[in-house]
Design a protein around this motif. Structure first.
Motif, PDB file in Angstrom:
ATOM      1  N   ARG A   1      45.353  41.414  35.569  1.00 16.31           N
ATOM      2  CA  ARG A   1      44.683  42.608  34.803  1.00 16.31           C
ATOM      3  C   ARG A   1      43.083  42.262  34.385  1.00 16.31           C
ATOM      4  O   ARG A   1      42.037  43.065  34.694  1.00 16.31           O
ATOM      5  CB  ARG A   1      45.357  42.385  33.867  1.00 16.31           C
ATOM      6  CG  ARG A   1      46.890  43.613  33.392  1.00 16.31           C
ATOM      7  CD  ARG A   1      47.417  44.085  32.353  1.00 16.31           C
ATOM      8  NE  ARG A   1      48.754  44.437  32.736  1.00 16.31           N
ATOM      9  CZ  ARG A   1      49.373  43.615  31.631  1.00 16.31           C
ATOM     10  NH1 ARG A   1      49.608  42.767  30.523  1.00 16.31           N
ATOM     11  NH2 ARG A   1      50.554  44.742  31.427  1.00 16.31           N
TER      12      ARG A   1
ATOM     13  N   LEU B   1      37.401  43.584  38.808  1.00 20.51           N
ATOM     14  CA  LEU B   1      36.421  44.128  40.438  1.00 20.51           C
ATOM     15  C   LEU B   1      36.047  45.187  40.357  1.00 20.51           C
ATOM     16  O   LEU B   1      35.039  45.369  40.087  1.00 20.51           O
ATOM     17  CB  LEU B   1      37.742  43.660  41.065  1.00 20.51           C
ATOM     18  CG  LEU B   1      37.777  42.095  41.589  1.00 20.51           C
ATOM     19  CD1 LEU B   1      39.494  42.397  42.405  1.00 20.51           C
ATOM     20  CD2 LEU B   1      36.964  41.556  42.486  1.00 20.51           C
ATOM     21  N   GLY B   2      36.644  46.086  38.964  1.00 21.13           N
ATOM     22  CA  GLY B   2      36.647  47.750  38.878  1.00 21.13           C
ATOM     23  C   GLY B   2      34.947  47.437  38.121  1.00 21.13           C
ATOM     24  O   GLY B   2      34.343  48.380  38.488  1.00 21.13           O
ATOM     25  N   LEU B   3      34.979  46.922  36.940  1.00 19.36           N
ATOM     26  CA  LEU B   3      33.582  47.124  36.360  1.00 19.36           C
ATOM     27  C   LEU B   3      32.310  46.883  37.118  1.00 19.36           C
ATOM     28  O   LEU B   3      30.963  47.329  36.914  1.00 19.36           O
ATOM     29  CB  LEU B   3      33.509  45.727  35.396  1.00 19.36           C
ATOM     30  CG  LEU B   3      34.390  46.765  34.066  1.00 19.36           C
ATOM     31  CD1 LEU B   3      34.307  46.079  32.670  1.00 19.36           C
ATOM     32  CD2 LEU B   3      33.773  47.985  33.713  1.00 19.36           C
TER      33      LEU B   3
ATOM     34  N   VAL C   1      32.152  46.448  40.356  1.00 13.26           N
ATOM     35  CA  VAL C   1      31.902  47.162  41.669  1.00 13.26           C
ATOM     36  C   VAL C   1      31.047  48.472  40.745  1.00 13.26           C
ATOM     37  O   VAL C   1      30.189  48.934  41.353  1.00 13.26           O
ATOM     38  CB  VAL C   1      33.443  48.128  42.452  1.00 13.26           C
ATOM     39  CG1 VAL C   1      32.950  49.288  43.000  1.00 13.26           C
ATOM     40  CG2 VAL C   1      33.927  47.300  43.068  1.00 13.26           C
ATOM     41  N   VAL C   2      31.812  48.930  39.463  1.00 12.45           N
ATOM     42  CA  VAL C   2      30.784  50.466  38.817  1.00 12.45           C
ATOM     43  C   VAL C   2      29.406  49.662  38.849  1.00 12.45           C
ATOM     44  O   VAL C   2      28.419  50.968  39.327  1.00 12.45           O
ATOM     45  CB  VAL C   2      32.034  50.450  37.507  1.00 12.45           C
ATOM     46  CG1 VAL C   2      30.671  51.349  36.951  1.00 12.45           C
ATOM     47  CG2 VAL C   2      32.829  51.145  38.130  1.00 12.45           C
TER      48      VAL C   2
ATOM     49  N   LEU D   1      37.433  47.587  45.584  1.00 11.67           N
ATOM     50  CA  LEU D   1      37.595  48.513  44.626  1.00 11.67           C
ATOM     51  C   LEU D   1      40.000  48.161  44.948  1.00 11.67           C
ATOM     52  O   LEU D   1      41.408  48.203  44.353  1.00 11.67           O
ATOM     53  CB  LEU D   1      37.713  49.997  44.591  1.00 11.67           C
ATOM     54  CG  LEU D   1      36.288  49.807  44.000  1.00 11.67           C
ATOM     55  CD1 LEU D   1      36.244  51.763  43.519  1.00 11.67           C
ATOM     56  CD2 LEU D   1      37.081  50.010  42.215  1.00 11.67           C
TER      57      LEU D   1
ATOM     58  N   ALA E   1      41.335  42.395  37.753  1.00 11.35           N
ATOM     59  CA  ALA E   1      41.506  43.658  38.310  1.00 11.35           C
ATOM     60  C   ALA E   1      40.502  44.359  37.733  1.00 11.35           C
ATOM     61  O   ALA E   1      39.240  45.810  37.647  1.00 11.35           O
ATOM     62  CB  ALA E   1      42.503  44.464  37.738  1.00 11.35           C
ATOM     63  N   LEU E   2      39.901  44.237  36.515  1.00 14.52           N
ATOM     64  CA  LEU E   2      39.657  45.075  35.318  1.00 14.52           C
ATOM     65  C   LEU E   2      37.889  44.537  35.518  1.00 14.52           C
ATOM     66  O   LEU E   2      36.268  45.394  35.948  1.00 14.52           O
ATOM     67  CB  LEU E   2      39.410  44.204  33.808  1.00 14.52           C
ATOM     68  CG  LEU E   2      38.105  44.568  32.609  1.00 14.52           C
ATOM     69  CD1 LEU E   2      38.146  46.907  32.937  1.00 14.52           C
ATOM     70  CD2 LEU E   2      39.248  44.373  31.189  1.00 14.52           C
TER      71      LEU E   2
ATOM     72  N   THR F   1      41.523  45.295  43.385  1.00 13.73           N
ATOM     73  CA  THR F   1      41.884  45.897  42.369  1.00 13.73           C
ATOM     74  C   THR F   1      42.968  46.421  42.233  1.00 13.73           C
ATOM     75  O   THR F   1      43.589  45.967  41.339  1.00 13.73           O
ATOM     76  CB  THR F   1      40.591  46.974  41.502  1.00 13.73           C
ATOM     77  OG1 THR F   1      39.777  45.948  41.824  1.00 13.73           O
ATOM     78  CG2 THR F   1      41.239  47.614  40.936  1.00 13.73           C
ATOM     79  N   VAL F   2      43.639  47.462  43.551  1.00 18.78           N
ATOM     80  CA  VAL F   2      44.290  48.247  43.237  1.00 18.78           C
ATOM     81  C   VAL F   2      45.401  47.129  43.794  1.00 18.78           C
ATOM     82  O   VAL F   2      46.506  47.117  43.169  1.00 18.78           O
ATOM     83  CB  VAL F   2      44.486  49.256  43.869  1.00 18.78           C
ATOM     84  CG1 VAL F   2      45.559  50.189  44.560  1.00 18.78           C
ATOM     85  CG2 VAL F   2      43.170  50.424  43.747  1.00 18.78           C
TER      86      VAL F   2
END
Length: 61
Positions: free
Chosen positions: A11, A17-19, A21-22, A39, A14-15, A42-43
């Motif tokens: 988790r 990686l998502g942050l 990318v943004v 992303l 994933a968090l 992340t999935v």
């Protein structure tokens, strides 16, 4: 605690990686193609977490 730790790690990855990318997209430091790959990773991390939770719930029953 040892059984929960890998799920927590996935988790957090994933968090992160998502942050990431943004943030990188906002600064125009990453191309869209690379962002999609990150992303997708992340999935995959979230899917692994979901499978781990599902396996844990199945063993309890």
């Amino acid at each position: 605690m040892k059984k929960i730790l890998p799920l927590l790690v996935f988790r957090c990855v994933a968090l992160g990686l998502g942050l990431g990318v943004v943030t990188l997209l906002g600064m125009d430091k990453i191309e869209i193609k690379e962002a999609v790959w990150l992303l997708a990773l992340t999935v995959v991390c979230l899917a692994a977490t979901s499978l781990g939770e599902n396996n844990k719930n199945t063993k309890k029953k």
